[in-house]
Design an enzyme around this catalytic site. Structure first.
Site, PDB file in Angstrom:
ATOM      1  N   GLU A  80     -10.680   6.407   4.072  1.00 16.04           N
ATOM      2  CA  GLU A  80      -9.565   5.992   4.933  1.00 16.04           C
ATOM      3  C   GLU A  80      -9.657   6.597   6.328  1.00 16.04           C
ATOM      4  O   GLU A  80     -10.763   6.726   6.867  1.00 16.04           O
ATOM      5  CB  GLU A  80      -8.249   6.310   4.220  1.00 16.04           C
ATOM      6  CG  GLU A  80      -8.176   5.603   2.853  1.00 16.04           C
ATOM      7  CD  GLU A  80      -6.814   5.619   2.244  1.00 16.04           C
ATOM      8  OE1 GLU A  80      -6.702   5.834   1.034  1.00 16.04           O
ATOM      9  OE2 GLU A  80      -5.828   5.384   2.969  1.00 16.04           O
ATOM     10  N   ASP A  88       0.861  -1.161   0.000  1.00 16.76           N
ATOM     11  CA  ASP A  88       0.000   0.000   0.000  1.00 16.76           C
ATOM     12  C   ASP A  88       0.913   1.232   0.000  1.00 16.76           C
ATOM     13  O   ASP A  88       2.125   1.136  -0.152  1.00 16.76           O
ATOM     14  CB  ASP A  88      -0.965  -0.049   1.203  1.00 16.76           C
ATOM     15  CG  ASP A  88      -2.210   0.775   0.959  1.00 16.76           C
ATOM     16  OD1 ASP A  88      -3.235   0.513   1.604  1.00 16.76           O
ATOM     17  OD2 ASP A  88      -2.166   1.698   0.112  1.00 16.76           O
TER      18      ASP A  88
HETATM   19  C1  GLC Z   1      -4.544   3.970  -0.215  1.00 19.95           C
HETATM   20  C2  GLC Z   1      -5.441   2.820   0.194  1.00 19.95           C
HETATM   21  C3  GLC Z   1      -5.528   1.716  -0.836  1.00 19.95           C
HETATM   22  C4  GLC Z   1      -5.384   2.307  -2.228  1.00 19.95           C
HETATM   23  C5  GLC Z   1      -3.985   2.883  -2.351  1.00 19.95           C
HETATM   24  C6  GLC Z   1      -3.767   3.584  -3.705  1.00 19.95           C
HETATM   25  O1  GLC Z   1      -3.809   4.445   0.876  1.00 19.95           O
HETATM   26  O2  GLC Z   1      -5.194   2.219   1.457  1.00 19.95           O
HETATM   27  O3  GLC Z   1      -6.795   1.065  -0.661  1.00 19.95           O
HETATM   28  O4  GLC Z   1      -5.571   1.293  -3.211  1.00 19.95           O
HETATM   29  O5  GLC Z   1      -3.669   3.790  -1.302  1.00 19.95           O
HETATM   30  O6  GLC Z   1      -4.572   4.721  -3.785  1.00 19.95           O
END
Ligand code: GLC
Length: 586
Positions: free
Chosen positions: A454, A267
């Site tokens: 988030e 992530d």
């Molecule tokens: C974010 C999220 C994830 C996402 C990634 C790219 O922090 O946790 O679900 O796919 O970054 O945007």
């Protein structure tokens, strides 16, 4: 495994330098992290679009930009094509004009796996039409606590339901197996994202390994069995150990026991946040080297390999997985986006499926004296609340923008528009409940949460901008019309169940509408009885804030907390029960 793919992978891998291998393990944004030339000079393996400058003003320009980047990749010594990834989590929601489906919690309420598959198919098509071949979806978390800011991204607290929908979503995105017509799906976030103590995003999951295996692992097994192309690691830790650096769960369980042979992607900015080369040794294959992590990642990993801290076998395993998915996706033979798909973005046929999903996602929690369905000839309806005529507010996070939109957006229809289309009588709009339309026959009051994504949606967390009950303003919308003596039908727009006992008691009817997405007009089709309610609760519904005094919320497997409505509850027009007696709510 297709032996021809194996042969091609091994032949290519044998030619690669360490820099080229590390480049393939690198994922960057298409804007501030790199120049277009860097795609070639740094042998980048994949590019993502996230919050920030758009690739262009329309799908054609988005495709043109990605074609330019792809040509840079193809100009390198070995010409290994890029993958392009995007958070298309409820439609291609980063592109204004795309079809945006109800978020997964609403699909969970529909209990319709076929619909989940169809939604994923449409999402994949519109994702390809905007130039991508990798979607960071579905989220298959099992949320334990509604305080978590990402409950809506997951389908349900039910492991069984999530298993079924994970399978449907993967097949919808990829087909029966990952191939040249697929968009590679991503099961996320592995593992324990929704099961942290107190629902803290990126917090600590203290479930025992046995509980993790019983409740959280099965959806990943289903995704692997369906051929999932990638899995994304989770921000949370597992009893104090960063999940990104957790070799047991990533390598021993996911890749070993479950036999996952795809790409383990990190992530956001995980290299510097979760242990640098430890995450590679734990089994991460592709690193989101963003927000200033790029050079640190390249220098750190190269030094790690040269010192022996990171075995070359681990690097080769990662690159083997990356190349295998690229060969399976056919991007070597067909590296460029398909412009012929662009006219299909947001077409009515897609929106019809999304509107069906809206209808089937709605859960009727109360229907006193069968006030619903409404008669289309009812003389005067007043629609109340800003959520009633704002498609940004009805879509939640990950809609046009990462944190969602506070305004209506192109191609969408609002709840009010749907009501106006079907009602034969007068329809008034009272945005802030100051209209005092005491002569209205019914007030349809639309309240709920503003968009978040988030940790911004965590209740009681670091930012703490949200609460377990309605805002006072929204509570007053309902109180105002109740005090005027007008019958109230409440539509609750939210990313999760919340404590609404008082509002349910005061309303004649109460509908959990979740986050319907672009097709808000689907709600009126049920309110006026063109379709019956089908939805049932994908989560137990809390009775009071007391339900959260522990580290989890009310869940169907935990009898210690009695919910106001149990998992699976939902009324319909055929039900004898005229109302659910919520006056005894705690
Ligand atoms: C974010 C999220 C994830 C996402 C990634 C790219 O922090 O946790 O679900 O796919 O970054 O945007």
């Amino acid at each position: 495994m297709d032996h021809s793919v194996v042969k091609k992978v091994e032949e290519l891998l044998a030619k690669m330098t360490l820099d080229e291998k590390i480049g393939q393990m690198t994922q960057v944004r298409h804007f501030d992290d790199i120049t277009e030339e860097d795609i070639a000079t740094k042998f980048i393996g994949s590019v993502i679009h996230t919050q920030g400058p758009l690739p262009g003003v329309n799908a054609q320009e988005w495709q043109e930009k990605f074609t330019r980047l792809q040509k840079k990749a193809l100009s390198t010594r070995l010409g290994i094509p890029l993958l392009f990834g995007v958070d298309a989590v409820h439609g291609q929601n980063t592109y204004e004009g795309a079809t945006i489906f109800p978020h997964n919690i609403g699909l969970g309420a529909s209990r319709n796996a076929q619909l989940v598959k169809r939604a994923a198919e449409i999402t994949a098509l519109e994702t390809k039409a905007t130039g991508f071949n990798w979607a960071f979806s579905p989220c298959i978390a099992i949320p334990y606590n509604e305080k978590w800011g990402r409950v809506y991204e997951a389908f349900s607290e039910s492991t069984e339901l999530t298993e079924e929908f994970a399978r449907a979503s993967v097949i919808g995105h990829q087909g029966s197996q990952l191939g040249r017509d697929s968009v590679m799906a991503t099961a996320k976030h592995f593992i324990g994202d929704g099961s942290t103590d107190n629902g803290v995003e990126g917090g600590d999951c203290t479930l025992s390994p046995e509980e993790v295996r019983e409740r959280l692992v099965p959806p990943y097994r289903a995704a692997v069995e369906a051929g999932i192309g990638s899995v994304m690691a989770s921000f949370n830790s597992m009893s104090g150990h960063f999940m990104h650096a957790h070799e047991y769960w990533i390598s021993d369980v996911l890749k070993g026991e479950l036999g996952f042979d795809g790409i383990m992607v990190s992530d956001w900015k995980a290299y510097s946040r979760f242990g640098e080369n430890e995450i590679i040794n734990a089994g991460i294959d592709v690193v989101m080297a963003v927000d200033g992590d790029l050079q640190m990642f390249h220098d750190g990993l190269k030094a790690g390999v040269e010192s022996g801290e990171v075995p070359m076998e681990r690097i080769d395993d990662a690159v083997r997985r990356i190349l295998t998915q690229k060969f399976r996706l056919g991007v070597f033979e067909n590296p460029f986006p398909d412009a012929s798909l662009i006219p299909q973005i947001g077409i009515q046929a897609h929106r019809d499926v999304a509107r069906q999903a809206v209808r089937e996602s709605l859960v009727l929690l109360k229907n006193k004296e069968h006030i619903l369905p409404l008669d289309k000839n009812i003389p005067k309806i007043v629609v109340v609340g800003e959520h009633g005529d704002n498609t940004g507010l009805q879509s939640g996070g990950w809609s046009i923008n990462w944190q969602g939109s506070l305004e209506s957006y192109a191609g969408s229809t609002s709840i009010l528009q749907g009501i106006e289309k079907l009602a034969e009588g007068e329809v008034l709009y009272d945005k802030d409940a100051t209209g005092a339309h005491k002569d209205a026959d019914v007030a349809i009051i639309v309240v709920g949460e503003t968009p978040y994504a988030e940790l911004f949606g965590d209740i009681g967390g670091e930012i703490d901008a949200y609460q377990l009950t309605l805002t006072e303003e929204h509570q007053n919308y309902i109180n105002t019309y109740v005090n005027l003596g007008v019958k109230v039908v409440t539509l609750f727009i939210s990313g999760r169940p919340l404590v609404t006992t008082d509002q349910i008691n005061k309303s004649e009817a109460f509908v959990a509408a979740w986050l319907p997405g672009s097709e808000g007009d689907g709600i009126a089709e049920v309110l006026f009885g063109e379709f019956d309610f089908k939805g049932t609760l994908p989560h137990a519904w809390p009775a009071s804030e007391e339900d959260y005094k522990g580290k989890y919320g009310p869940n169907f497997w935990d009898d210690s907390v009695k919910p106001l409505f149990p998992f699976g509850f939902g009324l319909n027009y055929r039900d004898e029960t005229s109302e659910n007696d919520t006056t005894t709510g705690k």
